[in-house]
Design a protein around this motif. Structure first.
Motif, mmCIF file in Angstrom:
data_model
loop_
_atom_site.group_PDB
_atom_site.id
_atom_site.type_symbol
_atom_site.label_atom_id
_atom_site.label_comp_id
_atom_site.label_asym_id
_atom_site.label_seq_id
_atom_site.Cartn_x
_atom_site.Cartn_y
_atom_site.Cartn_z
ATOM 1 N N CYS A 145 0.847 -1.206 0.000
ATOM 2 C CA CYS A 145 0.000 0.000 0.000
ATOM 3 C C CYS A 145 0.876 1.249 0.000
ATOM 4 C CB CYS A 145 -0.928 0.017 1.210
ATOM 5 S SG CYS A 145 -2.154 -1.303 1.141
ATOM 6 N N ARG A 146 1.999 1.187 0.738
ATOM 7 C CA ARG A 146 2.916 2.331 0.759
ATOM 8 C C ARG A 146 3.522 2.562 -0.619
ATOM 9 N NH1 ARG A 146 6.451 1.987 6.351
ATOM 10 N NH2 ARG A 146 4.776 2.657 7.718
ATOM 11 N N LEU A 147 3.792 1.466 -1.340
ATOM 12 C CA LEU A 147 4.352 1.608 -2.682
ATOM 13 C C LEU A 147 3.364 2.329 -3.601
ATOM 14 C CD1 LEU A 147 6.281 1.145 -5.016
ATOM 15 C CD2 LEU A 147 5.510 -1.221 -5.141
ATOM 16 N N ALA A 148 2.098 1.886 -3.582
ATOM 17 C CA ALA A 148 1.083 2.541 -4.414
ATOM 18 C C ALA A 148 0.947 4.006 -4.014
ATOM 19 C CB ALA A 148 -0.251 1.815 -4.260
ATOM 20 N N TYR A 149 0.917 4.251 -2.721
ATOM 21 C CA TYR A 149 0.808 5.614 -2.176
ATOM 22 C C TYR A 149 1.973 6.465 -2.660
ATOM 23 C CZ TYR A 149 1.177 9.069 1.712
ATOM 24 O OH TYR A 149 1.301 10.190 2.490
ATOM 25 N N LYS A 150 3.178 5.897 -2.599
ATOM 26 C CA LYS A 150 4.371 6.653 -2.992
ATOM 27 C C LYS A 150 4.371 6.947 -4.494
ATOM 28 C CE LYS A 150 9.351 6.827 -2.293
ATOM 29 N NZ LYS A 150 9.327 8.298 -2.243
ATOM 30 N N MET A 151 3.916 5.980 -5.300
ATOM 31 C CA MET A 151 3.879 6.207 -6.744
ATOM 32 C C MET A 151 2.932 7.363 -7.079
ATOM 33 S SD MET A 151 3.907 2.291 -8.187
ATOM 34 C CE MET A 151 4.501 2.378 -9.859
ATOM 35 N N ILE A 152 1.888 7.514 -6.251
ATOM 36 C CA ILE A 152 0.922 8.575 -6.526
ATOM 37 C C ILE A 152 1.351 9.890 -5.886
ATOM 38 C CG2 ILE A 152 -1.456 9.333 -6.099
ATOM 39 C CD1 ILE A 152 -2.215 6.298 -6.102
ATOM 40 N N VAL A 153 1.788 9.827 -4.630
ATOM 41 C CA VAL A 153 1.950 11.041 -3.834
ATOM 42 C C VAL A 153 3.351 11.642 -3.910
ATOM 43 C CG1 VAL A 153 1.921 11.931 -1.459
ATOM 44 C CG2 VAL A 153 0.102 10.416 -2.241
ATOM 45 N N GLN A 154 4.372 10.815 -3.831
ATOM 46 C CA GLN A 154 5.714 11.362 -3.649
ATOM 47 C C GLN A 154 6.749 10.442 -4.298
ATOM 48 O OE1 GLN A 154 7.222 13.853 -3.061
ATOM 49 N NE2 GLN A 154 8.776 13.794 -1.505
ATOM 50 N N PRO A 155 6.750 10.357 -5.650
ATOM 51 C CA PRO A 155 7.646 9.389 -6.296
ATOM 52 C C PRO A 155 9.133 9.712 -6.166
ATOM 53 C CG PRO A 155 6.312 10.566 -7.950
ATOM 54 C CD PRO A 155 5.895 11.060 -6.609
ATOM 55 N N HIS A 156 9.498 10.968 -5.918
ATOM 56 C CA HIS A 156 10.919 11.321 -6.012
ATOM 57 C C HIS A 156 11.636 11.518 -4.685
ATOM 58 C CE1 HIS A 156 10.515 11.362 -10.288
ATOM 59 N NE2 HIS A 156 9.527 12.223 -10.219
ATOM 60 N N GLY A 157 10.921 11.916 -3.655
ATOM 61 C CA GLY A 157 11.606 12.208 -2.392
ATOM 62 C C GLY A 157 11.988 10.957 -1.629
ATOM 63 N N PRO A 158 12.969 11.058 -0.734
ATOM 64 C CA PRO A 158 13.370 9.902 0.062
ATOM 65 C C PRO A 158 12.330 9.564 1.144
ATOM 66 C CG PRO A 158 14.647 11.838 0.690
ATOM 67 C CD PRO A 158 13.783 12.249 -0.464
ATOM 68 N N VAL A 159 12.336 8.308 1.561
ATOM 69 C CA VAL A 159 11.443 7.869 2.644
ATOM 70 C C VAL A 159 12.088 8.236 3.978
ATOM 71 C CG1 VAL A 159 10.470 5.861 3.783
ATOM 72 C CG2 VAL A 159 10.537 5.977 1.290
ATOM 73 N N THR A 160 11.316 8.843 4.865
ATOM 74 C CA THR A 160 11.850 9.178 6.192
ATOM 75 C C THR A 160 10.863 8.729 7.258
ATOM 76 O OG1 THR A 160 10.766 11.305 6.600
ATOM 77 C CG2 THR A 160 12.692 11.329 5.141
#
Lengths: 679, 581
Positions: B296-311
């Motif tokens: 779910c985090r992967l899908a979320y990241k592809m939509i919301v924040q594809p470029h920034g690092p995970v913190t």
């Protein structure tokens, strides 16, 4: 008489020249505006400023961007590709990987030719070189006629397993040559290595730029000869050597990174003359920050590169580009400060250029801090607007709620730290410690940030060479002829008969030697070096291991294995003496030793204090300092000065922070070291 | 003066933020460069992270996208198992792989080490990497396991090194359980080296900035990530969005495996609920809940924040729930070897559910799964065992502003590269006779989906065993916003005379004879928008390049192409007005 040795580096805006007069031992730099529509114009006119009669030129070497530009701007030729039936789509499928894993919008690079430009022929060579299906001449003739009628400019041929047995590629070439005089690029001649996609990509790029490069070189040769030049034209090749224009016309892919490679050669020369074995070269311009390395006295060369998304299997000096130049923009995201990767570019450029830019750049931050004098930038040729710089930085300062000066210094600090982080990652990848290196700073902005980047990395010595703004052109004077070739031979080392390897090298020498001799080099000046790509059986990555000189014997191979353990341990931190070791590729580099232009060494040492042009206020560590500005041209061997100081020259600016000391060495390089605390 | 929202000077924070990302990248470099198995350094089937002592992420590097944020779950579990943080001593290193803790299959090995600074615990460095073999019933990972005990060695949290002393008996025992012990040992040491790199760099950062400053900066970094994500989420209208789909089967029972997703967006928070999805399957399409959160985090990241690092501040607005004992919340003894098949589907379904809410931020479905085949047996010339594992590329879904990409690896495989024909033929007694884009396999649309691929092998030895895992044949890549469905995948087997003897999807130990042909066909990606709205010149161009046939141009796009290869505008207009698409 032939007294001059001349090098030329064509850049986007300027064409740089370096002239050596062998009679007086003097060197001169020159600059001409680049003429994009006909690049030879700037070459000929720039030469004419110094030398009227080109018969006086003994040696002419040239870094060309013609091939590179036609690739970058997608203005290359219409290429037809011939390949084995069943494999038409190898080029478009590529390796199928997704480099940006979280990016839903990821795309592959746009192919340089269309699917309908790819023609299949019936033939098949097996993995061991045996011919399973002989070349079907009818299918070749059909393809050749179609290609001829479609009026392609250039033809590439890449067949499955041609790296092990190229006979079908050669047979196709013979048929094509009867029908057309267009350039033909054969995969086994351009890059004789396994992996069909990478080899196809390399061959297509060669074919794509071949007609443009050929045309350019023909024009250049003609115009040079019309003006009296009688010798062969030398072209820088990406691997760090030179080739004559006749070779470059057949294998233009070797000239792809022709320009920037000169910088790496200059570093190699500095390494040889000054005795530093390990150098990191940083070339900071307006939009990018290029890093190259000399490791153990040798330029760091890769045999495989990804360029514009395409793999290229020809040796290239590694130049790593990081998105931080003088034009990198500072901005705010989620309440945090960011610097780059977006750049203000040449237009509108930094706010201080006063050409309409309003975003704060690294250059603006330097202007706000007083580290760039508004009257002394680029030798005073571009007057900067400090008020505009301050207003731009203020925008960001307001968003993060700190003072404008603190923000400006912060932008520089973040940029310095980012560059240091990027350099550290490169060194980790190679298993080396940056603290053992000397930092060589060049380009317009490199010497401005060198000291603080070096400090982040724990590097103690910084070198700003003479003519840092035209260093690439300068370095071209220090090159030799170079030709590379390769054979894939995948075998476990202790099962190989030494004669097998000798046989491969004999074949490679037979391939290269005529090409070296063709370039008017005396046989006694030719040297060969042999390298093998070696790995543990089962690994993918290989390590390059040199073979000892002399005939290949069992002992040579044992030494090779020992050396592999050593290098593997250096790079990866471990090695295992029990695991089987495998050779994958054998490489041969043929060097034709050319005469060099040695750097004049000053015997006189000056001990008087240099005179400052003026004293300005500049900010370091959140404090204002009286900072002396010197003209580089007035500094003499032996003189010393202490930071804070600014050293200006025509094409570059060096910033020396408080606590750093500068000495001018006998070769007129600035050697900068951090003094003891409080010095 | 500092902004009230943040604790530390913004410049110091930014330098520390970059340094932490760089430290994680250095860990990755270290792992890639010394790993033995291509699955790590090529497929990047690995992940690395540095955590603070509260197990919040300080730096995380891109590896397989599916490992977003479940490394900390593994360390959390280990900590409670050992009775708390006090258990850790400087120089300790741990290993674990149990599916129900890590969420993934037992081939994924997690290694972590506590980091001490001035004698107190300040954080952890951790990484996870896929091992070629951990002793399952079949080489690699089994295709038809029914309980975890058939899938290889299970390691609860286990100490590999005790205060700097390696426990060689434990390491030897672990490697003994692999069919490829050399790779196992090499990869394990690479993972340990990566932990050391992370520890070294983190300590250098603490030395330079002080522990107190780094802690304050970390809080600011988390806040920045949260601000950035929340700003994007305000663009998603509040509402309840649903989608459902199914996998062909679980590898054991030929019954569909259902995935149902309900997404509620409300007041800047996103709730994903998986109620209505299948119960734990009898086969091995199951995963632990930690992995469900990651997907779910992967899908979320592809939509919301594809470029920034995970913190440590990422994913705060995301909340995932699922009922117990489903395919998303597996417990003992569920088999988990193919833990990602339904997760790939879930990611596509999340996009589908949101198609009308954020039409420009999501795409149509992609071909869906890794489409793996194994070829194994003995080489005729020396009787040595060979083992080839290959996932296959396929078509990606179209987006609002562009066609889907042709022949690209699936979501969960990241940067995996296909194996060159010339290398494959050197290592395997089989020959590749065709590697081509699969005509007409795309999902038609105003923007079309990407094409699938055809890869054809001729077998050059007797008794070569084929294992395969092909999926999404019954619910292939769908279109969105009026786009159409793509062709499904299929494996076709032909005998030495060229007669079709079988059509396969999932198979185990299928015996191939010399001269037989294995033809893989993967699916395309779904289309976006009504295909009758696709400009005729774009349809013509696809036809000219051979991506689609003339019949397909007519049937799917309503474009008539003449015998001389031009668009027939009159017939095209008629086709497009007559047919309801």
């Amino acid at each position: 008489m032939s007294r001059y040795r001349v090098s030329i580096d064509i850049g986007g805006t300027f064409t740089d020249f370096v002239f050596f007069d062998t009679l007086t031992n003097e060197q001169k730099e020159g600059k001409a505006l680049t003429t994009p529509d006909n690049l030879t114009d700037s070459v000929i006119s720039g030469l004419g400023v110094e030398i009227k009669d080109l018969s006086e030129v003994a040696f002419f070497v040239h870094g060309t961007t013609v091939g590179l530009n036609s690739l970058l701007q997608r203005k290359g030729s219409r290429v037809a590709l011939i390949t084995t039936r069943g494999f038409r789509d190898v080029y478009e499928i590529a390796r199928g990987n997704r480099k940006e894993m979280y990016n839903l919008r990821f795309s592959k690079p746009t192919p340089l030719l269309k699917r309908m430009d790819i023609y299949e022929v019936d033939e098949r060579i097996l993995y061991d070189g045996t011919i399973e299906k002989p070349l079907d001449m009818n299918s070749v003739i059909k393809a050749a006629e179609e290609i001829n009628s479609q009026r392609y400019d250039s033809i590439a041929i890449c067949l499955i397993n041609a790296y092990i047995n190229p006979i079908h590629e050669t047979e196709i070439e013979n048929i094509i040559r009867e029908l057309t005089d267009k350039p033909v690029s054969l995969s086994h001649k351009i890059a004789r290595e396994w992996r069909e996609y990478e080899r196809t990509s390399t061959t297509i790029i060669n074919a794509y730029i071949a007609p443009t490069v050929k045309e350019y070189l023909k024009t250049l040769e003609q115009r040079m000869h019309d003006n009296g030049f009688k010798n062969p034209i030398h072209i820088m090749q990406s691997g760090g050597g030179v080739i004559t224009s006749s070779i470059a016309k057949d294998s233009p892919i070797q000239t792809l990174l022709s320009g920037p490679v000169g910088g790496a050669l200059a570093n190699k020369y500095l390494s040889d003359t000054l005795g530093y074995k390990n150098l990191i070269g940083v070339d900071m311009g307006g939009t990018s920050y290029d890093v190259s390395m000399i490791i153990n006295g040798r330029p760091d060369v890769s045999t495989e590169t990804i360029f514009e998304g395409f793999p290229i299997l020809t040796p290239m000096v590694n130049i790593y580009t990081i998105g931080a130049g003088g034009g990198s923009i500072a901005w705010v995201e989620g309440g945090g400060l960011r610097v780059g990767p977006v750049s203000a570019g040449a237009q509108p450029g930094p706010a201080c250029y006063d050409r309409g830019g309003t975003d704060p750049t690294i250059t603006d931050a330097n202007v706000v801090l007083g580290r760039i004098d508004v009257d002394g930038f680029l030798g005073g040729s571009l007057r900067l607007n400090r008020a505009k710089a301050t207003a731009a930085v203020q925008k960001v300062a307001d968003q993060i709620n700190i003072s404008v000066n603190e923000t400006a210094e912060g932008i520089c600090k973040v940029a310095d730290a980012k560059m240091a982080d990027a350099i550290r990652q490169l060194t980790v990848r190679k298993g080396i410690d940056p603290r053992e290196f000397v930092l060589v700073a060049f380009g317009g902005a490199g010497p401005m940030h060198a000291c603080l980047t070096a400090e982040e990395l724990g590097i103690e010595t910084i070198l700003v060479p003479e003519l840092p703004g035209v260093l690439s052109a300068w370095g071209m004077h220090q090159s030799d002829l170079r030709l590379d070739t390769v054979r894939t031979m995948k075998k476990i080392v202790n099962t190989i008969a030494p004669e097998e390897i000798s046989e491969q090298y004999r074949a490679m020498i037979e391939e290269i030697e005529p090409m070296l001799l063709e370039q008017q080099i005396d046989e006694s000046k030719i040297e060969y070096s042999r390298v093998a790509d070696v790995r543990y059986f089962g690994q993918e990555y290989t390590v390059q291991v040199p073979l000892k000189r002399g005939p290949v014997t069992r002992e040579t191979l044992n030494d090779l294995t020992e050396l592999f353990y050593e290098i593997h341990n250096q790079i990866y931190g471990h090695s295992n003496q029990v695991e089987p070791v495998e050779i994958v590729n054998l490489r041969l580099v043929g060097i034709g030793k050319l005469e060099k232009t040695p750097k004049h060494k000053d015997e006189t040492v000056h001990t008087d204090k240099p005179a400052a042009r003026k004293v300005v206020k500049a900010i370091f560590h959140n404090r204002e300092y009286n900072t002396a500005i010197y003209k580089r041209s007035t500094l003499k061997t032996g003189q010393t000065l202490s930071g804070p100081a600014i050293i200006e020259e025509k094409t570059s600016t060096t910033v020396v922070p408080p606590g750093y000391n500068v000495t001018v060495d006998p070769y007129r390089n600035l050697v900068i070291k951090k003094g003891k605390e409080g010095a | 003066m500092k902004s009230r929202e943040f604790a530390e000077n913004p410049i110091v924070t930014e330098i520390i933020r970059n340094a932490l990302v760089s430290a994680a990248n250095e860990m990755n470099e270290s792992l890639f460069r010394s790993a033995y198995s291509p699955v790590i350094y090529e497929m990047k089937d690995c992940a690395v992270a540095i955590f603070n002592e509260k197990l919040q992420s300080l730096g995380q590097s891109q590896g397989v996208p599916l490992f977003l944020g479940n490394l900390e779950e593994s360390v959390k579990y280990a900590t409670s198992y050992f009775g708390g943080f006090d258990f850790y001593k400087e120089g300790d290193i741990f290993i674990l792989n149990d599916s129900y803790i890590t969420g993934t299959h037992v081939n994924d090995i997690t290694v972590f080490a506590p980091i001490f600074y001035k004698e107190s615990l300040v954080g952890f460095s951790a990484n996870r990497a896929h091992w070629l073999d951990v002793g399952s019933k079949d080489p690699g990972a089994p295709m038809n396991s029914t309980e975890i005990f058939q899938e290889g060695i299970r390691l609860g949290p286990l100490k590999l090194a005790d205060r700097g002393e390696f426990r060689t008996d434990i390491i030897d025992t672990i490697c003994l359980n692999s069919r490829f012990p050399r790779n196992a040992r090499g990869d394990l040491y690479a993972q340990i080296a990566a932990c050391k790199t992370g520890e070294k760099r983190f300590i250098e950062i603490l030395d330079r900035f002080s522990l107190k400053t780094v802690r304050r900066a970390a809080l600011d970094i988390f806040k920045q990530s949260e601000n950035i994500e929340r700003a994007v989420i305000t663009q998603i209208p509040d509402g309840v969005y649903t989608a459902d789909g199914f996998c062909d089967n679980d590898g054991y029972n030929d019954k569909p495996v259902y995935v149902k997703v309900t997404i509620t967006v409300k007041d800047g928070e996103i709730y994903i609920d998986l109620n209505g999805s299948s119960n734990m399957s009898e086969g091995n399409v199951n995963c632990g809940f930690a992995q469900t959160i990651s997907a779910c985090r992967l899908a979320y990241k592809m939509i919301v924040q594809p470029h920034g690092p995970v913190t440590g501040g990422s994913f705060k607005p995301l909340h995932v729930t699922a009922p117990e004992k489903t395919i998303f919340t597996a417990v003992e003894p569920a088999a988990c070897a193919w833990y990602f098949t339904h997760l790939g589907l879930l990611i596509d379904l999340i996009m589908k559910a949101l198609q009308d809410a954020i039409p420009d931020m999501v795409g149509a479905a992609h071909y869906g799964d890794s489409m793996v085949i194994y070829l194994t047996g003995y080489k005729p010339e020396n009787n040595e065992r060979f083992f080839s594992v290959e996932p296959a590329v396929g078509g990606w879904g179209a987006l609002s502003d562009k066609d889907g990409v042709d022949c690209l690896i699936n979501t969960v495989n990241g940067d995996f590269k296909n194996l060159p024909v010339e290398i494959f033929e050197n290592e395997t007694p089989a020959k590749i006779i065709r590697y081509a884009m699969r005509q007409d396999s795309e999902g038609p649309g105003r923007n079309r989906g990407g094409l699938g691929v055809t890869r054809e092998y001729e077998i050059c030895a007797n008794n070569v065993e084929l294992y395969s895992w092909f999926e999404r044949s019954k619910d292939p890549a769908w279109g969105i916003r009026g786009g159409k469905t793509a062709l499904p995948p299929v494996i076709i087997i032909k005998d030495e005379k060229g007669n079709v003897v079988d059509e396969l999807f999932k198979t185990n130990n299928y015996i191939l004879k010399k001269g037989w042909i294995v033809q893989l066909n993967t699916g395309g990606g779904g289309g976006y928008g009504n295909p009758f709205d696709r400009e005729p010149h774009r349809v013509l161009e696809d036809y000219r390049q051979g991506y689609i046939s003339g019949n397909h141009a007519k049937d799917a796009y309503g474009v008539e192409i003449t015998s001389s290869g031009e668009v027939d505008p009159v017939k095209t207009a008629v086709l497009r007005s007559n047919s309801q698409c």
